[in-house]
Write a protein that holds these residues in place. Sequence first.
Motif, short mmCIF file in Angstrom:
data_model
loop_
_atom_site.label_atom_id
_atom_site.label_comp_id
_atom_site.label_asym_id
_atom_site.label_seq_id
_atom_site.Cartn_x
_atom_site.Cartn_y
_atom_site.Cartn_z
N ALA A 518 -55.07 -10.93 41.29
CA ALA A 518 -53.62 -11.12 41.37
C ALA A 518 -52.94 -9.95 40.66
CB ALA A 518 -53.22 -12.44 40.73
N ILE A 519 -51.76 -9.61 41.19
CA ILE A 519 -50.92 -8.57 40.60
C ILE A 519 -49.52 -9.13 40.43
CG2 ILE A 519 -49.92 -6.28 40.92
CD1 ILE A 519 -52.37 -5.51 42.52
N GLN A 520 -48.95 -8.89 39.24
CA GLN A 520 -47.59 -9.36 38.99
C GLN A 520 -46.71 -8.16 38.66
OE1 GLN A 520 -46.79 -11.56 35.36
NE2 GLN A 520 -45.34 -12.90 36.43
N ILE A 521 -45.57 -8.08 39.40
CA ILE A 521 -44.58 -7.04 39.17
C ILE A 521 -43.36 -7.72 38.58
CG2 ILE A 521 -43.29 -5.14 40.18
CD1 ILE A 521 -45.25 -5.23 42.55
N ALA A 522 -42.99 -7.33 37.34
CA ALA A 522 -41.91 -8.04 36.66
C ALA A 522 -40.90 -7.04 36.13
CB ALA A 522 -42.47 -8.88 35.50
N ALA A 523 -39.64 -7.49 36.04
CA ALA A 523 -38.55 -6.69 35.46
C ALA A 523 -37.72 -7.59 34.56
CB ALA A 523 -37.68 -6.10 36.56
N ARG A 524 -37.41 -7.12 33.37
CA ARG A 524 -36.61 -7.91 32.44
C ARG A 524 -35.79 -6.96 31.54
NH1 ARG A 524 -38.97 -8.95 27.22
NH2 ARG A 524 -40.89 -7.73 26.93
N LYS A 525 -34.82 -7.53 30.92
CA LYS A 525 -33.96 -6.76 30.01
C LYS A 525 -34.37 -7.03 28.58
CE LYS A 525 -29.12 -6.09 28.67
NZ LYS A 525 -27.72 -6.55 28.85
N LEU A 526 -34.58 -5.97 27.83
CA LEU A 526 -34.91 -6.09 26.42
C LEU A 526 -33.62 -6.24 25.63
CD1 LEU A 526 -37.65 -3.31 26.13
CD2 LEU A 526 -37.97 -5.75 26.53
N GLU A 527 -33.44 -7.41 25.01
CA GLU A 527 -32.18 -7.71 24.35
C GLU A 527 -31.96 -6.86 23.09
OE1 GLU A 527 -29.93 -9.51 25.59
OE2 GLU A 527 -31.04 -10.38 27.26
N ASP A 528 -33.03 -6.48 22.40
CA ASP A 528 -32.86 -5.80 21.13
C ASP A 528 -32.32 -4.38 21.28
OD1 ASP A 528 -35.12 -5.06 22.41
OD2 ASP A 528 -36.37 -4.91 20.61
N ASN A 529 -32.65 -3.71 22.40
CA ASN A 529 -32.18 -2.33 22.57
C ASN A 529 -31.50 -2.08 23.91
OD1 ASN A 529 -34.41 -2.45 24.22
ND2 ASN A 529 -35.71 -1.28 22.80
N GLY A 530 -31.32 -3.12 24.72
CA GLY A 530 -30.58 -2.96 25.98
C GLY A 530 -31.28 -2.09 27.01
N LEU A 531 -32.63 -2.12 27.07
CA LEU A 531 -33.39 -1.34 28.04
C LEU A 531 -33.92 -2.23 29.14
CD1 LEU A 531 -35.45 0.97 25.64
CD2 LEU A 531 -33.38 1.56 26.89
N LEU A 532 -34.15 -1.61 30.27
CA LEU A 532 -34.80 -2.29 31.38
C LEU A 532 -36.30 -2.04 31.30
CD1 LEU A 532 -34.95 -3.66 34.22
CD2 LEU A 532 -34.50 -1.38 35.19
N GLU A 533 -37.09 -3.12 31.31
CA GLU A 533 -38.54 -2.99 31.26
C GLU A 533 -39.14 -3.48 32.57
OE1 GLU A 533 -41.74 -4.01 27.92
OE2 GLU A 533 -41.24 -5.77 29.15
N ILE A 534 -39.95 -2.63 33.19
CA ILE A 534 -40.67 -2.98 34.43
C ILE A 534 -42.15 -2.90 34.12
CG2 ILE A 534 -41.13 -2.38 36.83
CD1 ILE A 534 -38.34 -1.14 36.94
N SER A 535 -42.90 -3.95 34.47
CA SER A 535 -44.33 -3.99 34.16
C SER A 535 -45.12 -4.35 35.41
CB SER A 535 -44.61 -5.00 33.05
OG SER A 535 -44.22 -6.31 33.45
N VAL A 536 -46.33 -3.81 35.48
CA VAL A 536 -47.28 -4.12 36.56
C VAL A 536 -48.54 -4.63 35.88
CG1 VAL A 536 -48.62 -3.25 38.49
CG2 VAL A 536 -46.30 -2.38 38.08
#
Length: 613
Positions: A518-536
Motif C-alpha cells: 500500500a502507498i499513502q499520499i497525504a497533505a496537511r498543514k503544519l500549524e506551528d510554522n504554517g507550512l504545507l507538508e506532503i508525504s509519500v
Amino acid sequence: MKARSFFRTIQVKLVIIYLLLILVAMQLIGVYFISTVKNSLITSFTNNLKEQADILSKFAAPSLLPNMESEGDSTDNTTEDLNLVVRNLFSISGAEVQVLDANGKVVATSLQVHQSYIGQKNKSLAVSRALQNIPDNEEEIIDEDNTRKKMIALPVTYNDKVVGAVYVVASMTELYETVNRVNQIFFSGTLIALGLTGVLGILLAHTITNPIQGLTRQAEAVADGRFDLKAPVLGDDEIGRLSMAFNDMTIRLKEALSANEEENEKLVSVLSNMSDGVVAADERGRIIVWNRRALELLDVETFQGVELADLLGLSPEKLAELQSGRGRTLLINRDHAEAEGHDDSLLKLTVTPIHRRDKGITGTIAVLQDVTEQEKLEQSRRQFVANVSHELRTPLTTIKSYAEALGDGALEERELSERFVGVISNETERMIRLVTDLLHLSRLDSNQAPLRRRQTNIHEMLDEVADRFSFQLRQKSITANVYVERGLKKAWLDRDQIDQVLDNLISNAIKYTLDGGAIQIAARKLEDNGLLEISVKDTGIGIPKKDLTRIFDRFYRVDKARSRNMGGTGLGLSIAREIVKAHGGTISLASELNEGTTVSFTLPLLQEGGETE
C-alpha cells in the motif's frame, strides 16, 4: 620618609647650593679680609712703636755719653730728665719704655712701679742684640698673665757709636680685641647674608621648580591617559621652551594614540569578523593573540597560557620546520567524535614567522581555515565524475557489445537482431534520461531553472499523480490512498516541478514495495510554522539505517544492481531535494528495514500573495 623626600626636592637642593656658594665665598673673603686687617693692624702697631722708640733713642743719645758718667750731679739730672720725658712725652697705653746705657743698665722707665729697676741690668736677648748695634730686634711674647705683648729693642747711637738702647714692651690686647670685633662683625654679616640668600634662594628656586612641578603634573596626567591639561609656559627661557615642547609632544602623543587605537579597533574588527581563525604566538611559542573564529575551529574556551605546538598537536621540530619557510601549510584533522552532533573537521594550517631585523624570529602567526566543506565538495565532485563515468560506461559498453554482435552477423538473424536492437534502444533511452537528469540538476545548481508559481489545487494535483501510476499500481496489486487535510485546498507552487518530485517519490515507492502493498499520499498543514507538508508513505522493503544519511546524494543507490535494472539513474532524490529547496522547503526521509519508508517535504503556503482556502 616625608622629610627625606622633602630634602630630595630640587627646590631644597637649589637653596642648599645657594647657601653653600655664599658660605664658601664669605669664608674665603673673611679669611682674606681678616688676615689682611690683622696684618695691617700689627704692622701699624709695630711701626708706631718703632717710630716712638727711634725718636726716644735720638733724644736720649746725648744724655748717655760716657764722659757724663763721672759727674754725679749731672748724671742725676740727666736720669731725672729722661724719666720725665719717658713718662710724659712717650707714654704708650699699656706699654713700658726703658732707656738703657751701654752696659744694659736701666737709666729710665715709663712705669712708676718699675722705678726700682733703675740701675739694674736688663738681660733680654733683644737688648743684647741692640747693644751690638743690630737694628731689627722685635718679637711677640706672652707674659705670666697670658697677655700677648710686642717687644722692640733699638740701639742708641751717637756719632755711630752705641751709647745705649731703648727697650719697648707694649700690650697687643686692644689690637686683638679689634681683630675679634672684626671677626664677630664678619660672622654676623655672614649669618645675615646666609639668611637673605636662603629667602632669595627659595624665591628663585620656586621660579624654577614651579614650572617643573607643572610639567610633572602634566606628565602624570598623560600617564593616566588625560591629554586635556597643558603645562604652564611662564617665559621664553629653557624651561618655557621645554613646557612648549612638552605641550606639543602631548598633542602629538594624543594624535598618535588615537590613530593607534583606531588601527587596533580596525584590527580587532577584522580579526573578529574573519572567517578564518588567527592565532599569534610570541618567540617562546606562547599564544598572545587570537580571534573568536579560532576558538570555534579548535573547540576550546580560551588560549590563555597555551603553547602553540600543544594546541595544534605538533612537535617542536615540526613547528620549527613550518617556521623555517614563509607561508608553510599543513592539513590538520580535528576529531570531534566525543562531542555529540559534531563530525570530524579538516583544518588547513598556514604558519608564517614574524621576523625582526636584529632579533630574528620574534613570533609566529598561524591561520586556520576550515576546509571540511571544500574537501567534501572536492570529494563529491570526484565521486560525481566517477559515478557519471560509471553510469555512462555501462550502457555504452552494452551498446558497443551489441553493435559489434550485429556487425559480426547477428544482423542476419531477424529475431536475434531485433532483440539486440531493443537492448540498444533501451540503453540509449537510459543514457538520455541520465543526461536529462544531469542537465536538470545543473540548471537547479546554477539557478537557471526559475520557478513558475501558480495557484494549484492540492487535492487535484495528488489525484492526478496517482492516476498517472494507476497502471503500475494495478500490475503489482498496490493500493494507493490520497489524503488531504480538511480546509487545505490551494497553494502557490511550480506545478510542473512539484509533479516531478511526486512522480519520483511514487515511482520509488512502487519499485521497492512488494506485490499487495500500500502507498499513502497525504497533505496537511503544519500549524506551528504554517507550512504545507506532503508525504509519500509505502510498505516496501525499507532502507538500512547506515544508508539514510546519504540517500539524497547523487548516484547513491542502496541496491545498485536492482536500481539500475529498474531503469533508475540514481539522481531522482537529488533532483527532488533541489526542487524542494528552490521552493524554500525541506525534504526528509524516515524508514525502517522491511517495514516501509516515508518521504516528507514541506513547502511554504503563502507565496506571491497565495493563500489556502
